[in-house]
Scaffold this active site. Sequence first.
Site, PDB file in Angstrom:
ATOM      1  N   ASP A 132       9.640  14.518  19.477  1.00  0.00           N
ATOM      2  CA  ASP A 132       8.550  13.840  18.782  1.00  0.00           C
ATOM      3  C   ASP A 132       7.251  14.580  19.077  1.00  0.00           C
ATOM      4  O   ASP A 132       7.220  15.495  19.883  1.00  0.00           O
ATOM      5  CB  ASP A 132       8.469  12.370  19.193  1.00  0.00           C
ATOM      6  CG  ASP A 132       8.223  12.223  20.669  1.00  0.00           C
ATOM      7  OD1 ASP A 132       7.267  12.836  21.177  1.00  0.00           O
ATOM      8  OD2 ASP A 132       8.993  11.518  21.348  1.00  0.00           O
ATOM      9  N   ASP A 310      17.186   7.078  15.589  1.00  0.00           N
ATOM     10  CA  ASP A 310      17.087   7.243  17.040  1.00  0.00           C
ATOM     11  C   ASP A 310      16.597   5.936  17.629  1.00  0.00           C
ATOM     12  O   ASP A 310      15.901   5.166  16.961  1.00  0.00           O
ATOM     13  CB  ASP A 310      16.063   8.323  17.403  1.00  0.00           C
ATOM     14  CG  ASP A 310      14.645   7.790  17.309  1.00  0.00           C
ATOM     15  OD1 ASP A 310      14.157   7.643  16.171  1.00  0.00           O
ATOM     16  OD2 ASP A 310      14.036   7.482  18.345  1.00  0.00           O
ATOM     17  N   CYS A 348      38.562   0.444  22.529  1.00  0.00           N
ATOM     18  CA  CYS A 348      37.626   1.559  22.723  1.00  0.00           C
ATOM     19  C   CYS A 348      38.285   2.700  23.489  1.00  0.00           C
ATOM     20  O   CYS A 348      39.014   2.483  24.448  1.00  0.00           O
ATOM     21  CB  CYS A 348      36.382   1.063  23.474  1.00  0.00           C
ATOM     22  SG  CYS A 348      35.170   2.367  23.768  1.00  0.00           S
ATOM     23  N   CYS A 350      36.623   5.111  25.062  1.00  0.00           N
ATOM     24  CA  CYS A 350      35.698   5.789  25.966  1.00  0.00           C
ATOM     25  C   CYS A 350      36.228   5.836  27.393  1.00  0.00           C
ATOM     26  O   CYS A 350      37.138   5.095  27.763  1.00  0.00           O
ATOM     27  CB  CYS A 350      34.314   5.130  25.924  1.00  0.00           C
ATOM     28  SG  CYS A 350      34.117   3.705  27.001  1.00  0.00           S
ATOM     29  N   CYS A 353      36.141   2.427  29.238  1.00  0.00           N
ATOM     30  CA  CYS A 353      37.169   1.452  28.839  1.00  0.00           C
ATOM     31  C   CYS A 353      38.570   1.901  29.235  1.00  0.00           C
ATOM     32  O   CYS A 353      39.451   1.083  29.457  1.00  0.00           O
ATOM     33  CB  CYS A 353      37.086   1.195  27.333  1.00  0.00           C
ATOM     34  SG  CYS A 353      35.609   0.263  26.898  1.00  0.00           S
ATOM     35  N   HIS A 378      29.782   3.869  27.572  1.00  0.00           N
ATOM     36  CA  HIS A 378      30.449   3.029  26.566  1.00  0.00           C
ATOM     37  C   HIS A 378      29.546   2.799  25.358  1.00  0.00           C
ATOM     38  O   HIS A 378      29.981   2.931  24.218  1.00  0.00           O
ATOM     39  CB  HIS A 378      30.887   1.694  27.170  1.00  0.00           C
ATOM     40  CG  HIS A 378      31.278   0.704  26.122  1.00  0.00           C
ATOM     41  ND1 HIS A 378      32.542   0.677  25.546  1.00  0.00           N
ATOM     42  CD2 HIS A 378      30.545  -0.242  25.465  1.00  0.00           C
ATOM     43  CE1 HIS A 378      32.561  -0.246  24.602  1.00  0.00           C
ATOM     44  NE2 HIS A 378      31.368  -0.822  24.528  1.00  0.00           N
TER      45      HIS A 378
HETATM   46 ZN   LIG Z   1      34.316   1.805  25.809  1.00  0.00          ZN
END
Ligand SMILES: [Zn+2]
Length: 509
Positions: A132, A310, A348, A350, A353, A378
């Site tokens: 920015d 964003d 999930c 990730c 998880c 996550h």
């Molecule tokens: Zn997750």
Amino acid sequence: MTSIRRVLEGAWAKMDLDQRGQKRPREDEQGGGSAPPIPPGRALAFAVQGRLHRARAARLSLPHGPVDTPVFMPVGTQGTIKGITSEQMEALDFQIMLGNTYHLGNRPGCEVLKRAGGLHSFMRWPRNLLTDSGGFQMVSLLKLAQITEEGVQFQSPVDSSLMLLTPEKSIEYQNAIGADIMMALDDVVSATLPDRHRVEEATHRTFRWLDRCIKAHARPSEQNLFGIVQGGLHEDLRAVSLKGMIERDLPGYAIGGLSGGEEKDVFWRIVEQCTRPESGLPATKPRYLMGVGYPVDIVVCVALGVDMFDCVYPCRTARFGTAMVTHGLMRLKQREYAGDFRPIDEGCECYTCKNYTRAFLHSIVTKEATACHLVTLHNLHYMKALMTSMRKAILNDTFPDFVRTFLKHHFPATKDRSRGNSAAAPLKADPDGQQPPAKKRKVAADADTGRESGEKADEGKGNSGVQGAGVPPLWVKEALSVAGIDIGDMYEWRADIEGESKGQGRENG
Ligand SMILES: [Zn+2]
């Protein structure tokens, strides 16, 4: 000439180089073919790959590789996402992230960044960066910041001396940081400021500052300068801003001045105006909506034709122990998770998880840095997956179905909820104080029963303001309808309880 070019292009393709002799951006796994080549002397190419009404899936080629849109860009402050390494950001497959010019200018400072060869190598991030202008941070963080024609004047937080951020200075910083996309310094006015005269002045000053930014930009073949559409909540001023921005023929544009606590009903109409076919921002260039990061808002604005977003929200809320899940938010602090050995989200993929339980996270959230790290991973994975799903749906012509399914999960009180949609909880307002609370309403809570978080139904104040428990606010229906997606049949709409929902505060600090 044409045949020579064809021969050259064949040779480049064999060598896996683009016309600038740079390594060609890798093909990606998300469909849509290869990245468009960046024309010589430029730093960006943009190709729309799929469209459904206004929504579009596109690919941006930038100096540090491709960016598939719609895209969510996580916000790093001191050149890092809190608790996450650059390697982990790559593993999450983010292709672009944000750096704050104001924070980077304070620490490590421009000289160090120049000596390091720019922020990419300093922070070991081989992919794209957006910075920015630094102006927004100053105006929002420094109470003494004053805007003059010359620039933003402020008192140094280090030694209290008077300093001035001019358009030239902002670009000098951003040229030193070396981000793939830089934002022009704009005259920031609060979205809710009632003084039309001041908004008008800011709209025109933003042009003058933009022209100074363009003139000061020393690396146009390596870095892109985006202009920011201003004009507050005034349709006519937005039209003036749009016209002037488009005339300057920049590589991309942002929609600024929103997410400042304005009514959602006004918010979406401004976004709609800026993305409107013909009179809005050009269809051939990327459109970036600044500071918007709540999933419901993102889905609606993607439907309206926004490509880039964003927000610090997914990372900030993780620090307070709140996980983003299919049905909204999961506050891991709550006692009910103490003995819950499931992952945050069973579907999930990730790292968190796959390896940790809600019970474990419950025992450490807001106490241990590890918890912040794991929940941030996550949440970023959730945002990435949300954007990828939208992209795929647009490419596969199934975006309206995606939107309906998404809403069903977030707002479960659909007309057909008897057929098995009652397990999900409505979106909860985040208690960490980062979201403006929707006003209390006298809503006959037509609530589901088996909600996971077990809270009172009438607390279902969504991120975006909630019409009734489990029913989206009316603005969602209206905005989607303009975007060609009809959800009128999904819920029992109640016009009499709409109209109080406020927007999110801009969260770029
Ligand atoms: Zn997750």
